[in-house]
Design a protein around this motif. Structure first.
Motif, mmCIF file in Angstrom:
data_model
loop_
_atom_site.group_PDB
_atom_site.id
_atom_site.type_symbol
_atom_site.label_atom_id
_atom_site.label_comp_id
_atom_site.label_asym_id
_atom_site.label_seq_id
_atom_site.Cartn_x
_atom_site.Cartn_y
_atom_site.Cartn_z
ATOM 1 N N ALA A 143 15.049 -12.683 9.823
ATOM 2 C CA ALA A 143 14.252 -11.679 9.117
ATOM 3 C C ALA A 143 13.665 -10.638 10.057
ATOM 4 C CB ALA A 143 13.124 -12.364 8.345
ATOM 5 N N GLY A 144 13.824 -10.836 11.366
ATOM 6 C CA GLY A 144 13.216 -9.935 12.344
ATOM 7 C C GLY A 144 13.546 -8.472 12.149
ATOM 8 N N PRO A 145 14.839 -8.108 12.093
ATOM 9 C CA PRO A 145 15.153 -6.679 11.963
ATOM 10 C C PRO A 145 14.553 -6.030 10.723
ATOM 11 C CG PRO A 145 17.085 -7.913 12.665
ATOM 12 C CD PRO A 145 16.035 -8.928 12.312
ATOM 13 N N GLU A 146 14.495 -6.761 9.622
ATOM 14 C CA GLU A 146 13.934 -6.185 8.399
ATOM 15 C C GLU A 146 12.425 -6.035 8.492
ATOM 16 O OE1 GLU A 146 14.049 -6.803 3.549
ATOM 17 O OE2 GLU A 146 15.099 -8.196 4.861
ATOM 18 N N CYS A 147 11.754 -6.958 9.146
ATOM 19 C CA CYS A 147 10.296 -6.906 9.251
ATOM 20 C C CYS A 147 9.821 -5.911 10.302
ATOM 21 C CB CYS A 147 9.743 -8.288 9.580
ATOM 22 S SG CYS A 147 9.880 -9.489 8.241
ATOM 23 N N CYS B 154 0.802 -1.225 0.000
ATOM 24 C CA CYS B 154 0.000 0.000 0.000
ATOM 25 C C CYS B 154 0.835 1.276 0.000
ATOM 26 C CB CYS B 154 -0.962 0.008 1.194
ATOM 27 S SG CYS B 154 -0.158 0.276 2.788
ATOM 28 N N GLY B 155 2.094 1.180 0.399
ATOM 29 C CA GLY B 155 2.959 2.359 0.395
ATOM 30 C C GLY B 155 2.819 3.265 1.599
ATOM 31 N N LEU B 156 1.965 2.927 2.549
ATOM 32 C CA LEU B 156 1.793 3.739 3.758
ATOM 33 C C LEU B 156 2.691 3.217 4.872
ATOM 34 C CD1 LEU B 156 -2.089 4.187 3.899
ATOM 35 C CD2 LEU B 156 -0.376 5.686 2.864
ATOM 36 N N PRO B 157 3.029 4.079 5.838
ATOM 37 C CA PRO B 157 3.782 3.595 6.995
ATOM 38 C C PRO B 157 2.961 2.595 7.789
ATOM 39 C CG PRO B 157 3.066 5.852 7.347
ATOM 40 C CD PRO B 157 2.763 5.524 5.913
ATOM 41 N N VAL B 158 3.664 1.648 8.433
ATOM 42 C CA VAL B 158 2.993 0.535 9.105
ATOM 43 C C VAL B 158 3.476 0.414 10.538
ATOM 44 C CG1 VAL B 158 2.597 -1.962 9.098
ATOM 45 C CG2 VAL B 158 2.752 -0.714 6.923
ATOM 46 N N LEU B 159 2.527 0.298 11.458
ATOM 47 C CA LEU B 159 2.818 -0.045 12.855
ATOM 48 C C LEU B 159 2.337 -1.467 13.086
ATOM 49 C CD1 LEU B 159 2.293 2.001 16.074
ATOM 50 C CD2 LEU B 159 1.341 -0.300 15.916
ATOM 51 N N VAL C 282 11.884 -0.891 17.042
ATOM 52 C CA VAL C 282 11.191 -1.683 18.058
ATOM 53 C C VAL C 282 11.069 -0.871 19.348
ATOM 54 C CG1 VAL C 282 11.233 -3.770 19.480
ATOM 55 C CG2 VAL C 282 12.006 -3.864 17.094
ATOM 56 N N VAL C 283 9.855 -0.797 19.856
ATOM 57 C CA VAL C 283 9.569 -0.153 21.142
ATOM 58 C C VAL C 283 8.919 -1.205 22.030
ATOM 59 C CG1 VAL C 283 8.243 1.648 22.299
ATOM 60 C CG2 VAL C 283 9.301 2.117 20.098
ATOM 61 N N TYR C 284 9.217 -1.135 23.309
ATOM 62 C CA TYR C 284 8.721 -2.156 24.242
ATOM 63 C C TYR C 284 7.983 -1.512 25.399
ATOM 64 C CZ TYR C 284 8.940 -5.298 28.274
ATOM 65 O OH TYR C 284 8.632 -6.039 29.381
ATOM 66 N N CYS D 295 4.969 -15.530 4.464
ATOM 67 C CA CYS D 295 5.052 -14.098 4.161
ATOM 68 C C CYS D 295 4.907 -13.348 5.478
ATOM 69 C CB CYS D 295 3.982 -13.667 3.160
ATOM 70 S SG CYS D 295 2.290 -13.786 3.781
ATOM 71 N N ALA D 296 5.356 -12.109 5.507
ATOM 72 C CA ALA D 296 5.295 -11.343 6.749
ATOM 73 C C ALA D 296 5.168 -9.861 6.445
ATOM 74 C CB ALA D 296 6.543 -11.593 7.603
ATOM 75 N N VAL D 297 4.519 -9.156 7.341
ATOM 76 C CA VAL D 297 4.401 -7.703 7.254
ATOM 77 C C VAL D 297 5.778 -7.071 7.438
ATOM 78 C CG1 VAL D 297 3.521 -5.669 8.495
ATOM 79 C CG2 VAL D 297 2.003 -7.602 8.013
ATOM 80 N N ARG D 298 6.026 -6.042 6.669
ATOM 81 C CA ARG D 298 7.235 -5.241 6.853
ATOM 82 C C ARG D 298 6.830 -3.910 7.462
ATOM 83 N NH1 ARG D 298 11.437 -6.424 1.880
ATOM 84 N NH2 ARG D 298 11.455 -8.698 2.128
ATOM 85 N N ALA D 299 7.077 -3.791 8.744
ATOM 86 C CA ALA D 299 6.616 -2.624 9.497
ATOM 87 C C ALA D 299 7.712 -1.569 9.594
ATOM 88 C CB ALA D 299 6.173 -3.057 10.892
ATOM 89 N N ASP D 300 7.267 -0.344 9.852
ATOM 90 C CA ASP D 300 8.199 0.742 10.160
ATOM 91 C C ASP D 300 8.438 0.833 11.661
ATOM 92 O OD1 ASP D 300 8.435 2.268 7.431
ATOM 93 O OD2 ASP D 300 6.303 1.829 7.700
ATOM 94 N N LEU D 301 7.466 0.388 12.433
ATOM 95 C CA LEU D 301 7.547 0.449 13.893
ATOM 96 C C LEU D 301 6.805 -0.748 14.463
ATOM 97 C CD1 LEU D 301 8.158 2.058 16.538
ATOM 98 C CD2 LEU D 301 5.942 3.174 16.225
ATOM 99 N N THR D 302 7.444 -1.428 15.416
ATOM 100 C CA THR D 302 6.812 -2.547 16.118
ATOM 101 C C THR D 302 6.762 -2.224 17.599
ATOM 102 O OG1 THR D 302 7.569 -4.178 14.497
ATOM 103 C CG2 THR D 302 6.992 -5.001 16.680
ATOM 104 N N VAL D 303 5.593 -2.331 18.192
ATOM 105 C CA VAL D 303 5.422 -2.101 19.633
ATOM 106 C C VAL D 303 5.188 -3.459 20.279
ATOM 107 C CG1 VAL D 303 4.160 -0.855 21.410
ATOM 108 C CG2 VAL D 303 4.392 0.142 19.121
ATOM 109 N N SER D 304 6.151 -3.910 21.071
ATOM 110 C CA SER D 304 6.117 -5.249 21.653
ATOM 111 C C SER D 304 5.640 -5.174 23.100
ATOM 112 C CB SER D 304 7.513 -5.878 21.590
ATOM 113 O OG SER D 304 7.489 -7.213 22.019
#
Length: 517
Positions: A219-223, A175-180, A227-229, A198-207
């Motif tokens: 593949a974690g760092p690329e996906c 979609c070209g939009l930023p992803v959380l 990362v915020v916790y 397949c996996a989502v490629r996020a710009d920000l992950t909140v764990s």
């Protein structure tokens, strides 16, 4: 959900669960560990599961607004499990704030139950528009502007992503939009860091609650993006009850391993490191390992290589004591003088390299085994406590008698298997380098794609050897050395970008970092 949400009624302002500081915690968990944390918080600490879901939604929503303060539209894709519940809470909070928001339901809504169903009902009461996911409709809605929230699968995925979720993940990525990503990018294995189809490629992950080990390797760092916790405010006793499965290595906590040098110090106090390698045409590998060792503080550095390389090596690095050797027997005097040996950079796998490795293995000196020495070691059976092995996935596969894909499918299992088979410390290189010792596995959250160039491993072997020469144990040297090397690569990339980054570009940064101790 409203019953546990007295401060977030429709007529009141929602007090968001505040964001955490940027530093991440040390301890990491696999899926079973995270579930145990969650269960203990609910069953033993009396925190309702719906309350934890509410806190998770608040935390993720707060991070969304911090990263994208005025989103034109928030597109939330929700699955049918608890991860979807987190998304429903985020959507409800957005609606309360008057932000344009819609939820795209992926999977049959009839399958939603428990706390996730309460969260969905909360979103409905707040007036959130919930649409059945359709690729074309979503693509049209997300074609302009806004932020996408991935709340599809979370950590509950046990196999390959099913077709209906594949379509949603592809739509998010296209979609070209930023992803959380809420908790973890959908399709990423939280245990191993591999992509489950397949996996989502996020710009920000909140764990949430427990930081997942799969976020940081493979593949974690690329996906994941950034990362915020947040621990969701659960009591410390919860974490005391569940053992972590790995840990996040942090350079700052390791820098104290090298104390300041005494004013009366001399070179003999900081070890004599011997590099063995540099077969015909591969002198540069041995040279880079030798120079890196000097820059990280080895008192003396020798290099045993092909005789024809000696003049060039001394010209380039006069500090290195270079000697030509033709066989394992000629290596003996240099071995006797050394306190630590690094073998492998440019060693080759011919008879010359085999003889030198055999001679080195007969010594009792602390060792770093790298590159072709690892490939030769795969033909032997050897266990010792005082060495560091530094395989990339291909070398790890040969050492274990499996294929590269097996190693990458579960890097944690491969690193542990190598350490159990060979002893000492094992550095499994790659995105999210792992350090396996008898005490457990650590992940180095440093490094960048620019380091995918020739010679980086040679520099790392020199760094590790120099730390051993200065008195660190193999476990300490492996953890500290990997972090030094990765962070130096990150600093070098800041100088001029990742593309075109050379191994020798790390050298000045290594010196500065090691002197920050």
């Amino acid at each position: 959900m409203r019953a546990i949400l007295p401060e977030c009624g429709a007529q009141t302002d929602c007090v968001l669960f505040m964001t955490m500081p940027p530093a991440l915690p040390e301890f990491l968990y696999d899926t079973a560990g995270v579930r145990a944390l969650d269960r203990y918080a609910i069953d033993r600490c009396g925190i309702p599961g719906a309350q934890l879901m509410l806190r998770a939604g608040r935390a993720a929503f707060a991070q969304l607004l911090q990263r994208w303060p005025e989103p034109a539209h928030i597109h939330v894709l929700c699955g049918t499990g608890n991860n979807g519940g987190d998304g429903f809470v985020m959507a409800a909070l957005a609606q309360q704030r008057g932000l344009p928001v819609s939820v795209w339901q992926v999977g049959a809504a009839a399958r939603i139950q428990g706390d996730a169903l309460l969260a969905r009902e909360f979103a409905v009461r707040e007036g959130v528009s919930i649409l059945s996911f359709a690729e074309e409709a979503f693509a049209e809605a997300a074609s302009s502007a806004g932020v996408v929230v991935d709340a599809l699968l979370g950590t509950g995925l046990s196999g390959e992503v099913r077709a209906e979720f594949v379509a949603a993940i592809d739509a998010i990525n296209g979609c070209g939009l930023p992803v959380l990503a809420a908790d973890i990018p959908s399709g990423l294995c939280s245990d191993s860091g591999r992509v489950l189809g397949c996996a989502v490629r996020a710009d920000l992950t909140v764990s949430f609650i427990g930081l997942k080990q799969g976020l940081f390797t493979g593949a974690g760092p690329e996906c994941c993006g950034d990362v915020v916790y947040t621990d969701l405010g659960v009591p410390d006793e919860v974490f005391a009850r569940v053992a972590p499965t790995s840990r996040l290595l942090q350079l700052e906590s390791l820098q104290g391993l090298l104390p300041p040098r005494a004013r009366a110090a001399h070179k003999g106090h900081f070890g004599h490191m011997l590099v063995v390698g540099g077969d015909s045409g591969m002198a540069g590998a041995a040279l880079m390992a030798s120079v890196a060792a000097g820059r990280v503080g080895a008192g003396l550095v020798s290099c045993a290589t092909r005789a024809e390389h000696v003049a060039a090596l001394v010209t380039r690095a006069p500090e290195v004591m270079a000697l030509g050797v033709r066989s394992g027997s000629e290596l003996q005097p240099a071995l006797a003088r050394a306190s630590v040996v690094v073998i492998g950079p440019g060693l080759g796998q011919a008879a010359w390299g085999e003889q030198l490795l055999a001679a080195v293995l007969r010594s009792d000196k602390p060792l770093v085994i790298d590159a072709d020495a690892l490939n030769l070691l795969a033909r032997r059976s050897a266990v010792r406590a005082n060495w560091i092995l530094t395989p990339h996935p291909g070398e790890a596969a040969r050492l274990l008698g499996v294929n590269n894909a097996d190693v990458q499918a579960d890097r944690f299992a491969a690193a542990r298997a190598l350490q159990q088979k060979f002893g000492g410390a094992v550095v499994l290189k790659g995105a999210g380098t792992l350090v396996a010792t008898a005490a457990g596995v650590g992940i180095a959250p440093y490094g960048n794609p620019g380091m995918a160039s020739g010679g980086m491993g040679d520099v790392l072997s020199g760094v590790l050897g120099a730390l051993l020469a200065q008195g660190l144990t193999v476990d300490q040297a492996a953890a500290f050395g990997v972090c030094l090397h990765g962070r130096a690569g990150d600093l070098a990339a800041l100088d001029g970008g990742e593309r075109g980054l050379l191994a020798t570009d790390l050298l000045p940064h290594l010196r500065r970092l090691v002197n920050a101790c």
